[in-house]
Design a protein around this motif. Structure first.
Motif, PDB file in Angstrom:
ATOM      1  N   PRO A  50     -38.908  45.136  56.666  1.00 57.24           N
ATOM      2  CA  PRO A  50     -37.568  45.059  56.088  1.00 57.24           C
ATOM      3  C   PRO A  50     -36.492  44.501  57.013  1.00 57.24           C
ATOM      4  O   PRO A  50     -35.320  44.534  56.671  1.00 57.24           O
ATOM      5  CB  PRO A  50     -37.265  46.523  55.774  1.00 57.24           C
ATOM      6  CG  PRO A  50     -37.949  47.258  56.885  1.00 57.24           C
ATOM      7  CD  PRO A  50     -39.210  46.497  57.144  1.00 57.24           C
ATOM      8  N   TYR A  51     -36.895  44.002  58.196  1.00 58.50           N
ATOM      9  CA  TYR A  51     -35.893  43.458  59.103  1.00 58.50           C
ATOM     10  C   TYR A  51     -35.335  42.132  58.611  1.00 58.50           C
ATOM     11  O   TYR A  51     -34.260  41.716  59.034  1.00 58.50           O
ATOM     12  CB  TYR A  51     -36.489  43.281  60.502  1.00 58.50           C
ATOM     13  CG  TYR A  51     -36.844  44.582  61.159  1.00 58.50           C
ATOM     14  CD1 TYR A  51     -35.885  45.340  61.819  1.00 58.50           C
ATOM     15  CD2 TYR A  51     -38.151  45.075  61.113  1.00 58.50           C
ATOM     16  CE1 TYR A  51     -36.213  46.547  62.412  1.00 58.50           C
ATOM     17  CE2 TYR A  51     -38.488  46.273  61.710  1.00 58.50           C
ATOM     18  CZ  TYR A  51     -37.521  47.008  62.357  1.00 58.50           C
ATOM     19  OH  TYR A  51     -37.836  48.204  62.942  1.00 58.50           O
ATOM     20  N   ASP A  52     -36.074  41.442  57.785  1.00 56.92           N
ATOM     21  CA  ASP A  52     -35.552  40.195  57.231  1.00 56.92           C
ATOM     22  C   ASP A  52     -35.977  40.059  55.774  1.00 56.92           C
ATOM     23  O   ASP A  52     -36.939  40.687  55.322  1.00 56.92           O
ATOM     24  CB  ASP A  52     -36.042  38.999  58.039  1.00 56.92           C
ATOM     25  CG  ASP A  52     -37.454  38.583  57.655  1.00 56.92           C
ATOM     26  OD1 ASP A  52     -37.597  37.591  56.933  1.00 56.92           O
ATOM     27  OD2 ASP A  52     -38.406  39.267  58.058  1.00 56.92           O
ATOM     28  N   LEU A  64     -31.553  41.076  61.267  1.00 56.28           N
ATOM     29  CA  LEU A  64     -31.394  40.122  62.359  1.00 56.28           C
ATOM     30  C   LEU A  64     -30.377  39.047  62.015  1.00 56.28           C
ATOM     31  O   LEU A  64     -29.584  38.623  62.867  1.00 56.28           O
ATOM     32  CB  LEU A  64     -32.738  39.479  62.698  1.00 56.28           C
ATOM     33  CG  LEU A  64     -33.862  40.425  63.120  1.00 56.28           C
ATOM     34  CD1 LEU A  64     -35.110  39.636  63.487  1.00 56.28           C
ATOM     35  CD2 LEU A  64     -33.442  41.301  64.283  1.00 56.28           C
ATOM     36  N   VAL A  65     -30.381  38.590  60.776  1.00 53.95           N
ATOM     37  CA  VAL A  65     -29.425  37.566  60.347  1.00 53.95           C
ATOM     38  C   VAL A  65     -28.009  38.125  60.341  1.00 53.95           C
ATOM     39  O   VAL A  65     -27.063  37.472  60.788  1.00 53.95           O
ATOM     40  CB  VAL A  65     -29.809  37.009  58.959  1.00 53.95           C
ATOM     41  CG1 VAL A  65     -28.728  36.068  58.442  1.00 53.95           C
ATOM     42  CG2 VAL A  65     -31.144  36.279  59.031  1.00 53.95           C
ATOM     43  N   ASP A  66     -27.833  39.349  59.846  1.00 55.40           N
ATOM     44  CA  ASP A  66     -26.513  39.973  59.876  1.00 55.40           C
ATOM     45  C   ASP A  66     -26.010  40.136  61.306  1.00 55.40           C
ATOM     46  O   ASP A  66     -24.816  39.948  61.585  1.00 55.40           O
ATOM     47  CB  ASP A  66     -26.557  41.341  59.188  1.00 55.40           C
ATOM     48  CG  ASP A  66     -26.106  41.285  57.742  1.00 55.40           C
ATOM     49  OD1 ASP A  66     -25.760  40.183  57.267  1.00 55.40           O
ATOM     50  OD2 ASP A  66     -26.085  42.338  57.075  1.00 55.40           O
ATOM     51  N   HIS A 254     -28.713  48.558  60.819  1.00 58.37           N
ATOM     52  CA  HIS A 254     -30.123  48.966  60.786  1.00 58.37           C
ATOM     53  C   HIS A 254     -30.404  49.828  59.564  1.00 58.37           C
ATOM     54  O   HIS A 254     -31.410  49.654  58.864  1.00 58.37           O
ATOM     55  CB  HIS A 254     -30.479  49.707  62.071  1.00 58.37           C
ATOM     56  CG  HIS A 254     -31.939  49.754  62.366  1.00 58.37           C
ATOM     57  ND1 HIS A 254     -32.769  50.745  61.889  1.00 58.37           N
ATOM     58  CD2 HIS A 254     -32.738  48.920  63.084  1.00 58.37           C
ATOM     59  CE1 HIS A 254     -34.002  50.530  62.299  1.00 58.37           C
ATOM     60  NE2 HIS A 254     -34.019  49.428  63.041  1.00 58.37           N
ATOM     61  N   GLU A 255     -29.510  50.767  59.291  1.00 62.22           N
ATOM     62  CA  GLU A 255     -29.694  51.631  58.121  1.00 62.22           C
ATOM     63  C   GLU A 255     -29.568  50.838  56.823  1.00 62.22           C
ATOM     64  O   GLU A 255     -30.274  51.116  55.849  1.00 62.22           O
ATOM     65  CB  GLU A 255     -28.676  52.766  58.155  1.00 62.22           C
ATOM     66  CG  GLU A 255     -28.956  53.797  59.233  1.00 62.22           C
ATOM     67  CD  GLU A 255     -28.011  54.981  59.160  1.00 62.22           C
ATOM     68  OE1 GLU A 255     -27.333  55.133  58.133  1.00 62.22           O
ATOM     69  OE2 GLU A 255     -27.957  55.747  60.129  1.00 62.22           O
ATOM     70  N   LYS A 256     -28.678  49.846  56.808  1.00 63.83           N
ATOM     71  CA  LYS A 256     -28.493  49.014  55.613  1.00 63.83           C
ATOM     72  C   LYS A 256     -29.791  48.308  55.234  1.00 63.83           C
ATOM     73  O   LYS A 256     -30.169  48.269  54.052  1.00 63.83           O
ATOM     74  CB  LYS A 256     -27.391  47.982  55.874  1.00 63.83           C
ATOM     75  CG  LYS A 256     -27.260  46.913  54.795  1.00 63.83           C
ATOM     76  CD  LYS A 256     -26.238  45.849  55.206  1.00 63.83           C
ATOM     77  CE  LYS A 256     -26.213  44.672  54.222  1.00 63.83           C
ATOM     78  NZ  LYS A 256     -25.229  43.623  54.658  1.00 63.83           N
ATOM     79  N   TRP A 257     -30.493  47.756  56.211  1.00 64.81           N
ATOM     80  CA  TRP A 257     -31.657  46.930  55.914  1.00 64.81           C
ATOM     81  C   TRP A 257     -32.994  47.655  56.074  1.00 64.81           C
ATOM     82  O   TRP A 257     -33.954  47.348  55.386  1.00 64.81           O
ATOM     83  CB  TRP A 257     -31.656  45.688  56.817  1.00 64.81           C
ATOM     84  CG  TRP A 257     -30.555  44.742  56.492  1.00 64.81           C
ATOM     85  CD1 TRP A 257     -29.395  44.558  57.194  1.00 64.81           C
ATOM     86  CD2 TRP A 257     -30.482  43.876  55.370  1.00 64.81           C
ATOM     87  NE1 TRP A 257     -28.606  43.621  56.581  1.00 64.81           N
ATOM     88  CE2 TRP A 257     -29.250  43.179  55.456  1.00 64.81           C
ATOM     89  CE3 TRP A 257     -31.320  43.607  54.290  1.00 64.81           C
ATOM     90  CZ2 TRP A 257     -28.857  42.236  54.510  1.00 64.81           C
ATOM     91  CZ3 TRP A 257     -30.926  42.669  53.346  1.00 64.81           C
ATOM     92  CH2 TRP A 257     -29.712  42.002  53.459  1.00 64.81           C
ATOM     93  N   VAL A 258     -33.046  48.610  57.014  1.00 64.71           N
ATOM     94  CA  VAL A 258     -34.314  49.263  57.320  1.00 64.71           C
ATOM     95  C   VAL A 258     -34.387  50.661  56.723  1.00 64.71           C
ATOM     96  O   VAL A 258     -35.468  51.199  56.483  1.00 64.71           O
ATOM     97  CB  VAL A 258     -34.541  49.303  58.855  1.00 64.71           C
ATOM     98  CG1 VAL A 258     -35.904  49.858  59.207  1.00 64.71           C
ATOM     99  CG2 VAL A 258     -34.389  47.898  59.447  1.00 64.71           C
TER     100      VAL A 258
END
Length: 270
Positions: A50-52, A64-66, A254-258
């Motif tokens: 879920p990192y990208d 990573l993009v954010d 991190h919480e938003k995406w992961v």
């Protein structure tokens, strides 16, 4: 075993350094030069949800993009995202294709001979992933097994250095292909970031697979990377990472995406 591990790290990095020697670095390395250019080019690792992920137009998006967008905003310039994988990220930086990397690189001593590695911006747990019915309570359970890894990664070096009889390390260009090799039955296990593996298992309903906890590979940290002559940019990025951590922005992203805070508590500095 440890000596073998170190030798393999040195060999892998030495080969990479030789391959990169012909690159022509970009001139946009000081903050003033980046500001004058009006754009910062950032290499971002892809293929590791879920990192990208990708947005509605098919462009890279995610943690990573954010983070790359936030760095560009604080630099006061536009951002150009360049997707990279494990095999291409070092060459993209050394050749000048990108100004720096936010590409899940661990700051090993060998990599620090080639690049300037920043203070960590994230942490991860590396684990084996295999079928639920495959016993994996010790390294001996890997005898005669095929294990997939991303080529040139830290898990490649670690698993290759175990010296387990009959263990075959099968290398792929990135994490996604290494995981797919397990899913398709080409290998018996893969070495993957636990968060990434659990996300793939849940999203694809792979109920036959699980992250193995009895034989941890390692817990390490991700750093950004710049070229050796980019000392001003390196220091700015260290300041940027520190500020995003103490203000809570890193954990929020991190919480938003992961879905969880960055593991391990406060990030180390060096």
């Amino acid at each position: 075993m440890f000596t073998s591990f170190v030798r393999r790290v040195g060999l892998a990095v030495g080969i990479a350094a030789a391959a990169l020697a012909t690159g022509t670095p970009s001139k946009a390395q000081t903050i003033a030069e980046i500001e004058q250019k009006g754009r910062v080019t950032i290499g971002v690792l892809t293929g590791i949800p879920p990192y990208d992920t990708v947005d509605s137009s098919g462009a890279p998006d995610g943690f990573l993009v954010d983070l790359a967008r936030l760095a560009a905003k604080d630099l006061g310039v536009e951002v150009e995202i360049v997707p990279v994988n494990n095999a291409s990220r070092a060459a993209a930086l050394e050749s000048g294709r990108v100004d720096f990397l936010i590409a899940h690189m661990t700051a090993t001593p060998e990599r620090a001979k080639i690049f300037l590695m920043t203070n960590p911006y994230g942490a991860y747990e590396m684990r084996f992933v295999a079928a639920k019915d495959m016993p994996l309570s010790s390294l001996d359970d890997l005898k005669g097994k095929r294990v997939s890894v991303p080529k040139g990664s830290t898990q490649d070096v670690a698993v290759s250095g175990y010296g387990v009889e009959g263990l075959e390390v099968v290398r792929f260009d990135d994490d996604a292909l290494a995981m797919q090799a397990l899913i398709s039955g080409q290998v018996d296990a893969t070495a993957a970031v636990a968060t990434v593996a659990n996300d793939v298992i849940a999203k694809r309903s792979l109920d036959n697979l699980e992250v193995k906890s009895d034989v941890p590979i390692f817990t390490l940290y991700w750093s950004m990377a710049v070229r050796k002559n980019a000392t001003e940019l390196h220091q700015w990025l260290n300041n940027f990472i520190y500020y995003q951590e103490v203000t809570g922005a890193l954990n929020r992203l991190h919480e938003k995406w992961v879905g969880v805070p960055i593991p391990g508590g406060k990030l180390p500095t060096f």
